[in-house]
Design an enzyme around this catalytic site. Sequence first.
Site, mmCIF file in Angstrom:
data_model
loop_
_atom_site.group_PDB
_atom_site.id
_atom_site.type_symbol
_atom_site.label_atom_id
_atom_site.label_comp_id
_atom_site.label_asym_id
_atom_site.label_seq_id
_atom_site.Cartn_x
_atom_site.Cartn_y
_atom_site.Cartn_z
ATOM 1 N N ARG B 51 0.803 -1.144 -0.170
ATOM 2 C CA ARG B 51 -0.164 0.145 0.057
ATOM 3 C C ARG B 51 0.825 1.436 -0.276
ATOM 4 O O ARG B 51 0.477 1.845 -1.394
ATOM 5 C CB ARG B 51 -1.069 -0.142 1.321
ATOM 6 C CG ARG B 51 -2.108 0.668 1.607
ATOM 7 C CD ARG B 51 -3.064 0.130 2.710
ATOM 8 N NE ARG B 51 -3.200 -0.461 2.573
ATOM 9 C CZ ARG B 51 -4.932 -1.311 1.686
ATOM 10 N NH1 ARG B 51 -5.361 -0.262 1.664
ATOM 11 N NH2 ARG B 51 -5.171 -1.976 2.055
ATOM 12 N N THR B 52 1.558 1.080 1.088
ATOM 13 C CA THR B 52 2.959 2.783 1.688
ATOM 14 C C THR B 52 4.000 2.505 -0.375
ATOM 15 O O THR B 52 3.709 3.563 -0.217
ATOM 16 C CB THR B 52 3.047 2.787 2.910
ATOM 17 O OG1 THR B 52 2.342 1.745 3.481
ATOM 18 C CG2 THR B 52 3.949 3.549 2.952
ATOM 19 N N HIS B 129 5.579 7.552 11.455
ATOM 20 C CA HIS B 129 4.787 7.167 9.747
ATOM 21 C C HIS B 129 4.178 8.455 9.459
ATOM 22 O O HIS B 129 3.097 8.718 9.355
ATOM 23 C CB HIS B 129 4.029 5.737 10.108
ATOM 24 C CG HIS B 129 3.310 6.152 8.680
ATOM 25 N ND1 HIS B 129 4.047 6.119 7.513
ATOM 26 C CD2 HIS B 129 2.975 4.541 8.215
ATOM 27 C CE1 HIS B 129 3.761 5.627 5.620
ATOM 28 N NE2 HIS B 129 2.875 4.447 6.587
#
Lengths: 152, 301
Positions: B51-52, B129
């Site tokens: 995803r990231t 994050h």
Amino acid sequence: MSKQKQLQVSAIENGTVIDHIPAASLFDVISILGLDHISNLITFGTNLDSHKFDKKAIIKVADKFFERDEINKISLVAPHAKLNIIRDYEVVEKRDVTIPDEVIGIVKCFNPKCVTNNESIITRFKVEDKIDLALKCHYCEKNTTRDELQMM
Amino acid sequence: MKNRSLVSISDYSKKEILHILELAAGFESNPNQPLMRGKVVASLFFEPSTRTRLSFDTAINRLGARVVGFTDASSSSTTKGETLKDTIKMVSNYADLIVMRHPLEGSARYASEQSKVPIINAGDGANQHPTQTMLDLYSIQKTQGTLENLDIFMVGDLKYGRTVHSLLMALSLFNPTFYFVAPKEMSIPREYKTFLKNMGIRYFEQNEMGNLEKADILYMTRVQKERFSDPMEYERVKNTYVLKNAMLADTKDNLKVLHPLPRVNEIHPDVDANPKAYYFEQAENGVYTRMAIMSAIMGVK
Ligand SMILES: [Zn+2]
């Protein structure tokens, strides 16, 4: 001044006497100050009776005068330590130790997932709480407290 | 921000955060701006996170830059025992910017000290994050029109959830009121409560979903079974923190439900069709905020 005290602090001609070390922290103090790597004459006594702790230890280092930053490193394990600076058998100065704002390279981060415990990195902490002792790791940002304190 | 690494959201001031959000809005209205043409971005994923990584890769491509790197450590030289320091020293000779995800906490700060080029932290273990925090802030500002004076509900695992902690720190610059909804074992750590007290910010703690009519933002997180020392305790609480559509009936019109995704069962699928559900759009905002962060660091915007 008691006779015992006289004996304890007057035995060296020049140098430093570190008094009021908790007996359990003696070897941490020796290692933090690197006394196990110098050639000066060093004597120590441990398990002496103390008003402040159960048992205390005392270290006498001949011909050695510590810088303030250097000696403050021991404040983490011996916060009530007292320094007597000796010249010509006389106590010429008495000093307390103070907990520094930053602790570099002495303490291990308690967090097993911290990068400093997995690669060879000099640890760095900001002292967030000087009373209860909380050291905030510069890397993982977690606090190491007194109970978790472990020397490198 | 130019040439500075982004390791933790607290590396940015309130003014800098607002500047990034403004840039992100510009990229949302015009996503194809090849401002980084000719630049090389190293994308180092020491642990996989599809995803990231896709979000960053999309942002890099929309800015016209090229990507080099690896998608998990098994394909890199770290499996041969190379230190993080050596990998970073080498890569920073090749690239203009490094995006890094790593399982060890503090690895991004350390990498930023070893690197000649700026590092963007794409997650360092359970620690930080910041690009997730930035996209959360962007989503809140976009849906509420402001970040100031909002009533923010945070639900679920508030003990281990790093997105919650970073968001809490960042939102604290904007005078929020927090409602922490969590089981006892997952409650917000004391250090964050001390932080809020020192900042003079109001917060309330509750064990059950309630007071939702007060909420401007409902930030849901996963409650993971493996976090519980007592499996019985997990069974007891797992359904307490599930959001169902009926629970949104009396909530404010401006309320939005956010979730860092992927979800497990904490948001019932019957919420998805509700216009207050915002978690899918939230993820899309990540591309614009990452474009904004990269272009600010490279000094092209
Ligand atoms: Zn650490």
